[in-house]
Design a protein around this motif. Sequence first.
Motif, short mmCIF file in Angstrom:
data_model
loop_
_atom_site.label_atom_id
_atom_site.label_comp_id
_atom_site.label_asym_id
_atom_site.label_seq_id
_atom_site.Cartn_x
_atom_site.Cartn_y
_atom_site.Cartn_z
N ILE A 19 0.84 -1.19 0.00
CA ILE A 19 0.00 0.00 0.00
C ILE A 19 0.88 1.24 0.00
O ILE A 19 1.85 1.32 0.75
CB ILE A 19 -0.91 0.03 1.25
N GLU A 20 0.55 2.20 -0.84
CA GLU A 20 1.15 3.53 -0.77
C GLU A 20 0.11 4.45 -0.17
O GLU A 20 -0.91 4.75 -0.79
CB GLU A 20 1.58 4.02 -2.16
N GLY A 21 0.31 4.87 1.06
CA GLY A 21 -0.68 5.65 1.76
C GLY A 21 -0.13 6.97 2.27
O GLY A 21 1.04 7.30 2.08
N GLU A 22 -1.01 7.71 2.93
CA GLU A 22 -0.61 8.99 3.49
C GLU A 22 -1.43 9.26 4.75
O GLU A 22 -2.65 9.08 4.76
CB GLU A 22 -0.81 10.14 2.49
N ILE A 23 -0.77 9.64 5.81
CA ILE A 23 -1.44 10.04 7.05
C ILE A 23 -1.51 11.55 7.08
O ILE A 23 -0.49 12.24 6.96
CB ILE A 23 -0.70 9.49 8.27
N GLY A 24 -2.73 12.06 7.21
CA GLY A 24 -2.92 13.51 7.18
C GLY A 24 -4.29 13.89 7.68
O GLY A 24 -4.96 13.13 8.38
N GLU A 25 -4.72 15.08 7.33
CA GLU A 25 -6.02 15.59 7.74
C GLU A 25 -7.12 14.62 7.30
O GLU A 25 -7.12 14.12 6.18
CB GLU A 25 -6.28 16.96 7.12
N GLY A 26 -8.05 14.37 8.21
CA GLY A 26 -9.16 13.46 7.90
C GLY A 26 -8.94 12.04 8.36
O GLY A 26 -9.90 11.26 8.43
N ASP A 27 -7.70 11.67 8.68
CA ASP A 27 -7.44 10.31 9.17
C ASP A 27 -7.85 10.21 10.64
O ASP A 27 -7.99 11.21 11.36
CB ASP A 27 -5.96 9.95 9.02
N ALA A 28 -8.03 8.97 11.07
CA ALA A 28 -8.42 8.72 12.46
C ALA A 28 -7.34 9.25 13.40
O ALA A 28 -6.14 9.19 13.10
CB ALA A 28 -8.64 7.23 12.69
N ASP B 236 9.65 8.45 4.91
CA ASP B 236 10.68 9.47 5.03
C ASP B 236 10.14 10.71 5.73
O ASP B 236 10.90 11.64 6.03
CB ASP B 236 11.21 9.88 3.65
N ALA B 237 8.82 10.72 6.02
CA ALA B 237 8.19 11.92 6.55
C ALA B 237 7.99 11.88 8.06
O ALA B 237 7.88 12.93 8.70
CB ALA B 237 6.82 12.13 5.88
N PHE B 238 7.93 10.69 8.66
CA PHE B 238 7.65 10.61 10.09
C PHE B 238 8.16 9.28 10.64
O PHE B 238 8.50 8.36 9.89
CB PHE B 238 6.16 10.77 10.38
N ASP B 239 8.20 9.18 11.96
CA ASP B 239 8.61 7.97 12.67
C ASP B 239 7.41 7.02 12.70
O ASP B 239 6.39 7.33 13.30
CB ASP B 239 9.05 8.33 14.09
N THR B 240 7.54 5.88 12.04
CA THR B 240 6.40 4.96 11.89
C THR B 240 6.21 4.08 13.11
O THR B 240 7.13 3.87 13.90
CB THR B 240 6.60 4.07 10.65
N TYR B 241 4.98 3.54 13.23
CA TYR B 241 4.65 2.64 14.33
C TYR B 241 3.52 1.72 13.87
O TYR B 241 2.55 2.18 13.26
CB TYR B 241 4.21 3.44 15.56
N LEU B 242 3.66 0.43 14.17
CA LEU B 242 2.65 -0.55 13.80
C LEU B 242 2.10 -1.23 15.05
O LEU B 242 2.86 -1.54 15.98
CB LEU B 242 3.24 -1.62 12.87
N GLY C 251 15.18 -1.91 11.68
CA GLY C 251 16.61 -1.64 11.76
C GLY C 251 17.09 -0.64 10.74
O GLY C 251 18.28 -0.58 10.43
N GLU C 252 16.16 0.17 10.23
CA GLU C 252 16.50 1.20 9.25
C GLU C 252 16.05 2.56 9.77
O GLU C 252 15.21 3.24 9.20
CB GLU C 252 15.83 0.91 7.91
N GLY C 253 16.57 2.96 10.90
CA GLY C 253 16.19 4.23 11.47
C GLY C 253 14.83 4.18 12.12
O GLY C 253 14.64 3.50 13.13
N THR C 254 13.85 4.86 11.55
CA THR C 254 12.54 4.98 12.18
C THR C 254 11.47 4.16 11.47
O THR C 254 10.28 4.40 11.66
CB THR C 254 12.09 6.46 12.20
N ALA D 39 3.51 10.75 3.68
CA ALA D 39 3.42 9.55 2.85
C ALA D 39 4.15 8.38 3.50
O ALA D 39 5.14 8.56 4.21
CB ALA D 39 4.01 9.84 1.47
N TYR D 40 3.63 7.17 3.24
CA TYR D 40 4.26 5.96 3.74
C TYR D 40 3.96 4.80 2.81
O TYR D 40 3.03 4.87 1.97
CB TYR D 40 3.78 5.63 5.16
N SER D 41 4.72 3.73 2.95
CA SER D 41 4.42 2.47 2.26
C SER D 41 4.21 1.39 3.31
O SER D 41 4.84 1.40 4.38
CB SER D 41 5.54 2.07 1.31
N LEU D 42 3.30 0.46 3.02
CA LEU D 42 2.98 -0.63 3.94
C LEU D 42 2.88 -1.92 3.13
O LEU D 42 2.15 -1.98 2.15
CB LEU D 42 1.66 -0.36 4.66
#
Length: 612
Positions: free
Chosen positions: A37-46, A75-81, A102-105, A133-136
């Motif tokens: 998935i190529e997604g984006e976290i932004g305005e309107g997300d939960a 590359d835009a933020f520190d991810t968490y699953l 093991g690749e930074g964040t 933007a992020y990939s999952l």
Amino acid sequence: MRRQTILAAVSSLALAAAVAGPAFAQETRPLAPGDTIEGEIGEGDATAPEDAYRYDAYAITAVAGQRFEAVMRSDAFDTYLMVAAQGAPEEEQLASDDDGLGEGTNSRLRFTAPADGTYILQARTLTGIEGGAYSLALTERPAPKAPPEPGRIAVGDTTAGEIADGDAEGEDGGLYEDWAFTGRAGDRVQIALDSEAFDPIVRIGRVVDGVFTELASNDDGPDAGLNSRLIFALPDAGEYVIRAAPLNVGASGAYSLTLSEGPPPIEARNIRIGETVRGELTDDDGLGAGEIHADAYRFSGREGQRVRIDMTSTAFDTYLELQDENQVSLASDDDGGPEGTNSRLIFTLPATGTYVVQARAFSDSRGRYSLAISEVEPDKPPQPLAFGASLEGEIGDTDSRDNDDRGYDAFVFEGREGQRVRAIMRSGDFDTYLQIGNAEGEFTPLAQDDDGLGEGTDSRLNFTLPADGSYVLRASPLGSDGKGLYALELTDRGPQPREGSLLVGSTGYGTLTETDATAEDNSFYDAYRVTLKADEKLLILMVSNEVDSYVSIGRTNDEGVFEGLAADDDSLSDTHAKLEWTAPEDGVYEIRAGTFQQGQTGRYALIVEKKP
């Protein structure tokens, strides 16, 4: 359940057009192994409460034992699953990961589905609402390999290791390495597990017939940050195994493991249950785990006695540990008491004898403290509750308390094997919580529910009784500070409905109701039998304007347990399910027409067609 079968084949496209309408509002998107998935976290997300983080939610359909790996990069933020069973509260998550790739964040989360069902994966920011933007990607992992022979370590040794792909895996999918040593009965050992790559947890146990049995463990040792410190007295002579692992499934990296002779037991002073003492941590005190100065107190108790141990201090962050007479750890607490840094333990003594309380600081601090041991009032006997009854009650200061310091009321009822029961609890004063367990012996929940009624913080627990006998229903707040009025009702939902028959090439129309069968996540379903030949290919569609469709196929094993083979939520559209499946062998299979969300009822159409 109302159901009728039409034997004439109906075009799936025509049927879909006939029932098409507004889609049910949905907060999740389907995610299957092999998807990227190529997604984006932004305005309107939960957004989590108090803008703690923003997230996108994905629904993963799984069968018991299926193993997954999710990788999130940005590359835009520190991810968490984070992943949890559908409908489970956040504190009951299966696994989570921050920087496991093991690749930074970037994040890598591995987990194993404990049961058939739907699991919700949150792809989120670590903190805050600033995303991007992020990939999952989701992949299915192969079955774990047999664990290798443990390495050897001796008292006085420090060894370096690395958790990496190819290591042995636990049932939760987490990696570990084992180290064995031999000791004598009564030997005291101290184990230090340190890592800059992950939050470590150390366990000690014995392996019998290839099965590791844990005897003690530690995650964050006092004054050791995230590193682990464990002092253990060997109960018998023989070989022991130290298991080094990350606390979070999916984490990996280098570590060091040190096995040394443990400090002598701290000389304990006597204290009676019901007594309060005042003490002070000083440089002259003995050393506990992690070489932290501590005071020790000895008391006597009897089997089944419930005690509460409170430690308070205005000088330092307190830490309590309860040990048996050999000073082997039984339980510990850091901040379970009132006002943040005070400690509280509630524990049921497993045997009559002597116990030791270690009172210390979470870090190696000094100062005065107060320690109190009291007996928790014996549990009040559960009150009889008849099916069909409704009552009003109140949780207050005089009620029984569980091991999480929650007040509760207990009720007993008689049931028979296969009987389906439903309990509903409502309160305007607190977040409700329901548990069902056997009446015999110490209470152990067989099932529980927090917010299953789908009406805010009220609970609905559906459960099928596994055997004839007496059962206890506990009604309580979710949190230990909850008090107030509540309403409770218990209903006999009758026997599990028998599955109907459906001919391949036909369409079934049905209505899901509250009397239907319930899946493990408390959602309702109708079941249909189909007889198939090996390699026969099916197209199964479920469409509805009134429920979010969820269709699965499987078969019942020799123990009478349904084993799911495949399932789908939204492949046809937002609320309509589409499943393409090939029968592995001749036999009778069961198709379940259900809902993605628990508590939904309404009409649907089910189409089963043979594919060329």
